[in-house]
Motif scaffolding. Structure first.
Motif, PDB file in Angstrom:
ATOM      1  N   TYR A  21      11.063  -6.177  -5.085  1.00 19.23           N
ATOM      2  CA  TYR A  21      11.027  -7.007  -3.670  1.00 19.23           C
ATOM      3  C   TYR A  21      11.698  -6.202  -2.493  1.00 19.23           C
ATOM      4  N   VAL A  22      12.854  -5.782  -2.752  1.00 13.42           N
ATOM      5  CA  VAL A  22      13.798  -5.359  -1.926  1.00 13.42           C
ATOM      6  C   VAL A  22      13.770  -3.837  -2.303  1.00 13.42           C
ATOM      7  N   PRO A  23      12.854  -2.815  -1.734  1.00 11.26           N
ATOM      8  CA  PRO A  23      12.847  -1.529  -2.282  1.00 11.26           C
ATOM      9  C   PRO A  23      13.965  -0.874  -2.621  1.00 11.26           C
ATOM     10  N   GLU A  24      14.874  -0.898  -1.674  1.00 13.84           N
ATOM     11  CA  GLU A  24      16.166  -0.036  -2.208  1.00 13.84           C
ATOM     12  C   GLU A  24      16.832  -0.630  -3.271  1.00 13.84           C
ATOM     13  N   ASP A  25      16.709  -1.692  -3.761  1.00 10.42           N
ATOM     14  CA  ASP A  25      17.409  -2.212  -4.958  1.00 10.42           C
ATOM     15  C   ASP A  25      17.191  -1.396  -6.166  1.00 10.42           C
ATOM     16  N   ASP A  26      15.759  -1.151  -6.588  1.00  7.42           N
ATOM     17  CA  ASP A  26      15.719  -0.295  -7.882  1.00  7.42           C
ATOM     18  C   ASP A  26      14.954   0.929  -7.365  1.00  7.42           C
ATOM     19  N   GLN A  27      14.740   1.321  -6.206  1.00  8.83           N
ATOM     20  CA  GLN A  27      14.145   2.319  -5.594  1.00  8.83           C
ATOM     21  C   GLN A  27      12.748   2.948  -6.340  1.00  8.83           C
ATOM     22  N   SER A  28      11.951   1.644  -6.488  1.00 12.39           N
ATOM     23  CA  SER A  28      10.691   1.859  -7.126  1.00 12.39           C
ATOM     24  C   SER A  28       9.637   1.327  -6.110  1.00 12.39           C
ATOM     25  N   PHE A  29      10.013   0.905  -5.162  1.00 13.69           N
ATOM     26  CA  PHE A  29       8.922  -0.032  -4.017  1.00 13.69           C
ATOM     27  C   PHE A  29       8.427  -0.929  -5.019  1.00 13.69           C
ATOM     28  N   GLY A  30       8.755  -1.447  -6.113  1.00 15.59           N
ATOM     29  CA  GLY A  30       7.854  -2.561  -6.882  1.00 15.59           C
ATOM     30  C   GLY A  30       6.735  -1.927  -7.487  1.00 15.59           C
ATOM     31  N   LEU A  31       6.512  -0.287  -7.659  1.00 16.30           N
ATOM     32  CA  LEU A  31       5.259   0.109  -7.708  1.00 16.30           C
ATOM     33  C   LEU A  31       5.066   0.129  -9.302  1.00 16.30           C
ATOM     34  N   SER A  32       4.567  -0.743  -9.832  1.00 17.92           N
ATOM     35  CA  SER A  32       4.437  -1.018 -11.297  1.00 17.92           C
ATOM     36  C   SER A  32       2.942  -0.756 -11.621  1.00 17.92           C
ATOM     37  N   LEU A  33       2.508  -0.390 -12.774  1.00 23.76           N
ATOM     38  CA  LEU A  33       1.111  -0.196 -13.264  1.00 23.76           C
ATOM     39  C   LEU A  33       0.627  -1.528 -13.410  1.00 23.76           C
ATOM     40  N   PHE A  72       0.765  -1.058   0.013  1.00 26.37           N
ATOM     41  CA  PHE A  72       0.054   0.013   0.060  1.00 26.37           C
ATOM     42  C   PHE A  72       0.823   1.181   0.017  1.00 26.37           C
ATOM     43  N   TYR A  73       0.741   2.005  -1.117  1.00 25.74           N
ATOM     44  CA  TYR A  73       1.657   3.216  -1.387  1.00 25.74           C
ATOM     45  C   TYR A  73       0.997   4.464  -0.615  1.00 25.74           C
ATOM     46  N   LEU A  74       1.289   5.028   0.279  1.00 31.71           N
ATOM     47  CA  LEU A  74       0.522   5.968   1.094  1.00 31.71           C
ATOM     48  C   LEU A  74       0.376   7.361   0.236  1.00 31.71           C
ATOM     49  N   PRO A  75       1.358   7.753  -0.536  1.00 29.81           N
ATOM     50  CA  PRO A  75       1.121   9.086  -1.025  1.00 29.81           C
ATOM     51  C   PRO A  75      -0.100   9.198  -2.197  1.00 29.81           C
ATOM     52  N   THR A  76      -0.332   8.119  -2.796  1.00 32.73           N
ATOM     53  CA  THR A  76      -1.360   8.025  -3.795  1.00 32.73           C
ATOM     54  C   THR A  76      -2.401   7.152  -3.419  1.00 32.73           C
ATOM     55  N   GLU A  77      -2.498   6.570  -2.111  1.00 34.03           N
ATOM     56  CA  GLU A  77      -3.595   5.542  -1.748  1.00 34.03           C
ATOM     57  C   GLU A  77      -3.827   4.445  -2.623  1.00 34.03           C
ATOM     58  N   THR A  78      -2.608   3.894  -3.064  1.00 35.54           N
ATOM     59  CA  THR A  78      -2.730   2.768  -4.095  1.00 35.54           C
ATOM     60  C   THR A  78      -2.417   1.591  -3.532  1.00 35.54           C
ATOM     61  N   LEU A  79      -3.059   0.649  -3.931  1.00 35.04           N
ATOM     62  CA  LEU A  79      -2.631  -0.913  -3.514  1.00 35.04           C
ATOM     63  C   LEU A  79      -2.154  -1.654  -4.728  1.00 35.04           C
ATOM     64  N   TYR A  80      -0.981  -2.357  -4.408  1.00 35.01           N
ATOM     65  CA  TYR A  80      -0.312  -3.050  -5.365  1.00 35.01           C
ATOM     66  C   TYR A  80       0.052  -4.598  -5.073  1.00 35.01           C
ATOM     67  N   LEU A  81       0.251  -5.335  -5.956  1.00 31.50           N
ATOM     68  CA  LEU A  81       0.532  -6.624  -5.667  1.00 31.50           C
ATOM     69  C   LEU A  81       2.054  -6.716  -5.454  1.00 31.50           C
ATOM     70  N   THR A  82       2.385  -7.298  -4.381  1.00 34.77           N
ATOM     71  CA  THR A  82       3.902  -7.311  -4.149  1.00 34.77           C
ATOM     72  C   THR A  82       4.894  -8.116  -4.927  1.00 34.77           C
ATOM     73  N   PRO A  83       5.834  -7.657  -5.408  1.00 37.90           N
ATOM     74  CA  PRO A  83       6.676  -8.409  -6.226  1.00 37.90           C
ATOM     75  C   PRO A  83       7.015  -9.659  -5.671  1.00 37.90           C
ATOM     76  N   GLU A  84       7.456 -10.581  -6.386  1.00 36.65           N
ATOM     77  CA  GLU A  84       8.069 -11.644  -5.839  1.00 36.65           C
ATOM     78  C   GLU A  84       9.393 -11.447  -5.731  1.00 36.65           C
ATOM     79  N   PRO A  85      10.101 -12.563  -4.684  1.00 37.23           N
ATOM     80  CA  PRO A  85      11.265 -12.253  -4.013  1.00 37.23           C
ATOM     81  C   PRO A  85      12.592 -12.177  -5.228  1.00 37.23           C
ATOM     82  N   HIS A  86      12.367 -12.671  -6.342  1.00 34.96           N
ATOM     83  CA  HIS A  86      13.207 -12.722  -7.453  1.00 34.96           C
ATOM     84  C   HIS A  86      13.110 -11.358  -8.376  1.00 34.96           C
ATOM     85  N   GLN A  87      12.044 -10.702  -8.236  1.00 39.02           N
ATOM     86  CA  GLN A  87      11.785  -9.527  -8.989  1.00 39.02           C
ATOM     87  C   GLN A  87      12.164  -8.149  -8.483  1.00 39.02           C
ATOM     88  N   ASN A  88      12.491  -7.155  -9.290  1.00 41.76           N
ATOM     89  CA  ASN A  88      12.656  -5.963  -9.139  1.00 41.76           C
ATOM     90  C   ASN A  88      11.719  -5.459  -8.127  1.00 41.76           C
TER      91      ASN A  88
END
Length: 119
Positions: free
Chosen positions: A96-108, A78-94
């Motif tokens: 999953y560890v938010p600081e790896d790609d600095q996106s929080f996994g927030l993909s459309l 759940f991304y607070l600034p936009t009040e949006t719910l996303y499915l969490t990336p799987e452990p092997h995807q960009n």
């Protein structure tokens, strides 16, 4: 005949509720109940160190706000600034560890709902 009144419907602002108990939170990762874990992240992409009771309360708020819109057997972000719910990336995807790609996994492609139930 009784009717539902749109004016009587009060949409809760989950982000504001969460900020009351975790003011610097930007993302909430809600894992399935069976894992009994919730992570909160700050804008610097690192996890917040908070007590277990606060984690449980935040997870309850997110689950209540989005109800049956999500399959809670899977992890969600759940991304607070936009009040949006996303499915969490799987452990092997960009993301999953938010600081790896600095996106929080927030993909459309992972977006489930915006603003407490609006698609």
């Amino acid at each position: 005949m009784l009717q539902n009144s749109p004016s009587g419907f009060r949409r809760t602002n989950i982000g504001a509720e969460i900020r009351e108990i975790a003011p610097t939170a930007v993302l909430v990762r809600v894992f399935p109940v069976s894992r009994s874990v919730t992570h909160l992240f700050e804008s610097d992409f690192y996890r917040m160190l908070i007590d277990r009771r606060t984690e449980e309360e935040v997870a309850r708020m997110v689950r209540r706000g989005f109800g049956r819109a999500a399959d809670w057997r899977r992890a969600h972000d759940f991304y607070l600034p936009t009040e949006t719910l996303y499915l969490t990336p799987e452990p092997h995807q960009n993301g999953y560890v938010p600081e790896d790609d600095q996106s929080f996994g927030l993909s459309l492609s992972r977006r489930i709902f915006i603003g407490c139930g609006e698609r």
